[in-house]
Enzyme design. Structure first.
Site, PDB file in Angstrom:
ATOM      1  N   TRP A   1       0.836  -1.211   0.000  1.00 22.60           N
ATOM      2  CA  TRP A   1       0.000   0.000   0.000  1.00 22.60           C
ATOM      3  C   TRP A   1       0.864   1.252   0.000  1.00 22.60           C
ATOM      4  O   TRP A   1       1.599   1.497   0.957  1.00 22.60           O
ATOM      5  CB  TRP A   1      -0.890  -0.011   1.234  1.00 22.60           C
ATOM      6  CG  TRP A   1      -1.890   1.097   1.339  1.00 22.60           C
ATOM      7  CD1 TRP A   1      -2.861   1.434   0.442  1.00 22.60           C
ATOM      8  CD2 TRP A   1      -2.051   1.990   2.456  1.00 22.60           C
ATOM      9  NE1 TRP A   1      -3.610   2.489   0.932  1.00 22.60           N
ATOM     10  CE2 TRP A   1      -3.133   2.847   2.157  1.00 22.60           C
ATOM     11  CE3 TRP A   1      -1.375   2.137   3.676  1.00 22.60           C
ATOM     12  CZ2 TRP A   1      -3.563   3.847   3.036  1.00 22.60           C
ATOM     13  CZ3 TRP A   1      -1.809   3.128   4.551  1.00 22.60           C
ATOM     14  CH2 TRP A   1      -2.880   3.967   4.234  1.00 22.60           C
TER      15      TRP A   1
ATOM     16  N   GLU B   1      -6.208  -0.640  -6.465  1.00 22.54           N
ATOM     17  CA  GLU B   1      -6.608   0.701  -6.843  1.00 22.54           C
ATOM     18  C   GLU B   1      -5.384   1.404  -7.424  1.00 22.54           C
ATOM     19  O   GLU B   1      -4.289   1.339  -6.855  1.00 22.54           O
ATOM     20  CB  GLU B   1      -7.136   1.498  -5.651  1.00 22.54           C
ATOM     21  CG  GLU B   1      -8.543   1.097  -5.252  1.00 22.54           C
ATOM     22  CD  GLU B   1      -9.097   1.968  -4.139  1.00 22.54           C
ATOM     23  OE1 GLU B   1      -8.328   2.785  -3.590  1.00 22.54           O
ATOM     24  OE2 GLU B   1     -10.280   1.831  -3.825  1.00 22.54           O
TER      25      GLU B   1
END
Length: 624
Positions: free
Chosen positions: A465, A521
């Site tokens: 992330w 994403e």
């Protein structure tokens, strides 16, 4: 409370927000049904735990060991104090492991009910999940940032493992099941749920709310209320049913899984990707206490074409190592002390806390175990790698959080040197519940989070992330090119969550790779199209299989965009692969969250554009 089998049709469409991001982006989603305490616990070297015994190692002050002889009120006060500190402590430095010795905790008259907050591991210390029973609840609820803003989208970095929860004790909305409303980096392993449902969304706190991705393995549950979980992976488990799907629900080797039903029509039928077996697996090593009261680490055996939990029909296959074979490290130990222990041939347990590393931790010996308790967090200083693995076989790394430091590291974890060749398909290196963060807690930089050079490696629940919220966040602040690069051959991955990196999210260069579930994403924050373009192509694909690769296969893949700095930005494609008979993708999709940006094609130049405020996924069943 009814079982809620048909959640999809029980409520009208509601607004959700997706992915590892915060709570800023509206997404139309077909959802479904329905005294702060700063707490320090002192369990030191002399105190074996709350109720004694001299065989317990010194795990430090933030490993709290419970014994069934303790009064329930005392246990309740302790777990509540930890929860009160951690439930909103998203970017804090406190870390905890709450460990339960074999026995029964709570009762029908006096159940044990508590929440699991950030950076908290809850685990049983039995050889089997049946050895530890909690009568009550061990829950994760929506996090309320304001009275009208309660979500599960940021419920990261917590875990539950190796115990049985016999659901009882709560009334009203929460009486029907154990709540585990989590998103990324919140695994459930070796858990048995009896007496009620398992619900993966919290429909009690401010109504049905949203969650974005989770991972269950080696577990046995009753009926599972999936609800508003936009994507989820269940592997090698047994479930009593599954309620619904939103975008991407994947089941691999799961008894009771719903039938395959992913189609080009979003939502109906539900987007289920179901594999009868898992090709090659090894479960996560875990700490346990034997019948003599001594601590050991159990290393589960390798399985091929596996189905269901390892422990459902008797003792799991594997081997045990005594705790004396491990160096039990604390955050006060520097990298040199840890490396000295590894050089002596010891395995490694990292206890809860934040480790600032002045040099790289080097794992050089075959079959070394590196096991984290309570989300130990490794931060490299001065641009070094946090950890590297030599060209050896059988290394097991589990339960760690790698946090990028202020000076750019070339990589946070490197598994094998480039052109590694000393792997063993019968004894592969494995990574379980290994997580990476660039920014969020503080400004950090790393070119790549994870590089896997070793052949035959198993990746099992990885979240890489680049932070989209928190401290030290911005296009030129928390810089990171790529989350995961796979150079090794015959690498198998389950549960890859890779988000917000500035170039390709994942690059796969090795042959015969397999991925079962991928969630992504794209970066939110490219300042303009010119800043996010390469070789005349708009943006970067989320999942890139190199042009030279001849064999690769993947199932259940999703990539989403939300270009909130410049919504006019386009990504040419979500997935980019060579067109050759040996490269095959199954059940893949792209989504534009609220129409904030566009993904022009799903894979290569195939598939319609993901765009528009309705947030409807574009699905492809197979490619080519």
């Amino acid at each position: 409370m009814p079982r809620l089998d048909a959640l999809d049709s029980s409520l009208p469409a509601i607004r959700a927000r997706s992915g590892g991001g915060r709570f800023r982006r509206p997404v139309l989603l077909l959802a479904a049904a329905i005294a702060t305490a700063v707490f320090t616990v002192g369990v030191g070297a002399a105190a074996a735990g709350p109720h004694g015994g001299t065989s317990q190692p010194d795990f430090g002050p933030n490993v709290i060991v419970f014994d069934p002889s303790m009064p329930t009120s005392e246990i309740q006060a302790t777990v509540d104090a930890v929860a009160n500190q951690q439930v909103d402590n998203e970017m804090g430095t406190q870390r905890y492991a709450l460990l339960f010795k074999p026995g029964t905790y709570g009762s029908a008259a006096n159940p044990l009910d508590f929440q699991v907050g950030y950076y908290t591991e809850v685990a049983g210390l039995g050889a089997s999940p049946d050895d530890v029973t909690i009568n009550g609840h061990v829950d994760v609820y929506n996090r309320c940032l304001a009275p009208d803003n309660c979500i599960a989208l940021v419920n990261f970095w917590r875990s539950l493992s190796n115990l049985t929860i016999n659901v009882m004790g709560l009334s009203g909305c929460r009486s029907s099941g154990n709540f585990w409303a989590v998103s990324q980096a919140a695994p459930m392993r070796r858990v048995k749920i009896t007496g009620g449902n398992l619900t993966l969304m919290d429909y009690c706190t401010a109504g049905p709310q949203y969650a974005s991705g989770g991972f269950i393995a080696d577990s046995q549950t009753g009926f599972v209320i999936n609800g508003s979980q936009q994507q989820f992976l269940v592997r090698d488990s047994s479930i009593g049913g599954w309620s619904n799907g939103v975008w991407n629900q994947v089941f691999s080797g799961v008894v009771g899984a719903p039938a395959q039903s992913f189609s080009t029509t979003p939502y109906n039928p539900p987007p289920y990707t179901t594999l009868a077996t898992s090709p090659v697996t090894r479960e996560k090593p875990f700490l346990y206490v034997d019948s003599t009261g001594h601590y050991n680490v159990f290393v589960p055996a390798l399985r091929h074409d596996s189905v269901g939990p390892t422990w459902g029909n008797g003792a799991a296959a594997g081997s045990s190592l005594p705790i004396d074979d491990f160096f039990v490290a604390k955050p006060t130990d520097g990298a040199q002390a840890i490396n000295n222990a590894l050089a002596r041939g010891e395995n490694l347990i990292l206890t809860p806390g934040v480790y600032h590393l002045e040099k790289t931790i080097k794992v050089k010996r075959p079959d070394t175990i590196v096991l984290g308790l309570g989300f130990p967090t490794l931060i490299p200083e001065n641009g070094v790698k946090a950890m590297s693995v030599a060209d050896v076989k059988g290394v097991k790394i589990a339960g760690l959080l790698f946090d990028a430091g202020p000076v750019t590291s070339p990589v946070l974890l490197q598994v094998g040197p480039r052109h590694a060749h000393k792997s063993d398909a019968g004894d592969p290196t494995s990574l379980q519940d290994v997580f990476f963060r660039v920014g969020g807690a503080a400004a950090g930089k790393a070119a790549t989070s994870l590089v896997v050079n070793s052949d035959n490696a198993i990746l099992d629940d990885i979240w890489a992330w680049r932070a989209d919220h928190g401290t030290g966040v911005g296009w030129t602040i928390n810089t990171a090119d790529t989350g995961l690069v796979v150079n090794g051959d015959n690498v198998t991955a389950y549960g890859l969550f890779v988000e917000h990196y500035q170039k390709y999210q994942l690059v796969w260069n090795g042959e015969n790779g397999k991925t079962i579930f991928f969630q992504n994403e794209m970066p939110y924050d490219p300042p303009n199209q010119a800043a996010w373009t390469h070789d005349g192509v708009n943006g970067y694909a989320a999942y890139k299989v190199s042009d030279s690769v001849q064999t690769h296969e993947a199932w259940g893949l999703g990539s989403y965009c939300f270009f909130n700095v410049d919504p006019s930005i386009h990504a040419a494609r979500g997935f980019e692969v060579p067109v050759t008979p040996g490269v095959r993708l199954h059940d893949l999709l792209t989504v534009s969250l609220g129409g904030v940006g566009t993904i022009d094609h799903v894979v290569n130049d195939t598939g319609a554009a993901a765009q528009g405020s309705a947030t409807i996924p574009v699905n492809i069943v197979s490619f080519p």
